[in-house]
Design a protein around this motif. Structure first.
Motif, PDB file in Angstrom:
ATOM      1  N   LYS A 285      24.136  22.793  29.492  1.00  0.00           N
ATOM      2  CA  LYS A 285      24.273  21.858  28.363  1.00  0.00           C
ATOM      3  C   LYS A 285      22.943  21.829  27.614  1.00  0.00           C
ATOM      4  CE  LYS A 285      23.425  17.939  31.428  1.00  0.00           C
ATOM      5  NZ  LYS A 285      23.750  16.588  31.813  1.00  0.00           N
TER       6      LYS A 285
ATOM      7  N   ASN B 243      19.567  20.489  29.065  1.00  0.00           N
ATOM      8  CA  ASN B 243      18.928  21.192  30.179  1.00  0.00           C
ATOM      9  C   ASN B 243      18.072  22.374  29.718  1.00  0.00           C
ATOM     10  OD1 ASN B 243      19.747  19.453  32.122  1.00  0.00           O
ATOM     11  ND2 ASN B 243      21.604  20.598  32.640  1.00  0.00           N
TER      12      ASN B 243
ATOM     13  N   ASP C 259      15.952  22.282  33.564  1.00  0.00           N
ATOM     14  CA  ASP C 259      16.557  21.553  34.686  1.00  0.00           C
ATOM     15  C   ASP C 259      17.185  22.580  35.630  1.00  0.00           C
ATOM     16  OD1 ASP C 259      17.974  20.018  36.426  1.00  0.00           O
ATOM     17  OD2 ASP C 259      18.939  18.760  34.911  1.00  0.00           O
TER      18      ASP C 259
HETATM   19 MG   LIG Z   1      19.591  17.735  33.195  1.00  0.00          MG
END
Ligand SMILES: [Mg+2]
Ligand SMILES: Nc1ncnc2c1ncn2[C@@H]1O[C@H](COP(=O)(O)OP(=O)(O)OP(=O)(O)O)[C@@H](O)[C@H]1O
Length: 143
Positions: free
Chosen positions: A56, A59, A72
């Motif tokens: 997403k 991230n 992330d």
């Molecule tokens: Mg995240």
């Protein structure tokens, strides 16, 4: 995964460190990418051998130089070490992929993602989140 990724791309940024039971990440200057740039980020990860369960925009960060950096690594994994992923992390990869991660996977690499999700689902068996998710969501994600 974060360290492995940065070794693979030969980036010489400061490595993440553990500080008082928290992971301290090196700061990356950039903005949350748009949909198209997120696909580029996911594709770049893939080219280096990494998958992201919860793909997403938030991230990744798009740097002023134009690169899209993953930030992330919580649900980042490699297809050759699926078995060794922590049980709970396996479950999170599947559920975040089904809940929306699949939308950010470029078409050219959807089959590879699909095969990893199916393998994780096989390994988890009755513990897999697919047993609790309705058919509409499963079919939307292509399962
Ligand atoms: Mg995240
Ligand atoms: N290393 C970093 N350098 C700069 N900003 C960061 C970094 N890591 C995270 N951020 C900022 O924090 C936001 C959320 O980070 P992260 O994805 O790690 O947390 P999260 O709890 O998983 O949140 P989300 O559900 O939005 O993904 C990112 O979108 C980014 O704006």
């Amino acid at each position: 995964m974060c360290n492995e990724y940065h070794i693979k791309i030969q980036s010489f940024k400061k490595p993440p460190t553990i500080v008082e039971k928290c992971i301290k990440m090196p700061f990356i200057n950039g903005k949350t990418p748009n949909f198209k740039d997120t696909l580029i980020g996911v594709n770049d990860l893939f080219k280096n051998g990494f998958f992201m369960g919860d793909a997403k925009p938030s991230n990744f960060l798009k740097t002023p130089e134009g690169s899209v950096e993953p930030i992330d690594f919580g649900l980042v994994f490699k297809h050759d070490t699926l078995e060794s992923i922590d049980h709970e992390v396996k479950k999170n990869i599947i559920s975040d992929y089904l809940k929306g991660g699949f939308r950010y996977i470029p078409n050219e690499i959807k089959n590879e993602y699909h095969s990893c999700i199916v393998k994780l689902d096989d390994i988890l068996g009755k513990d897999s989140p697919t047993r609790k998710i309705n058919l509409k969501i499963l079919s939307k994600a292509g399962l």
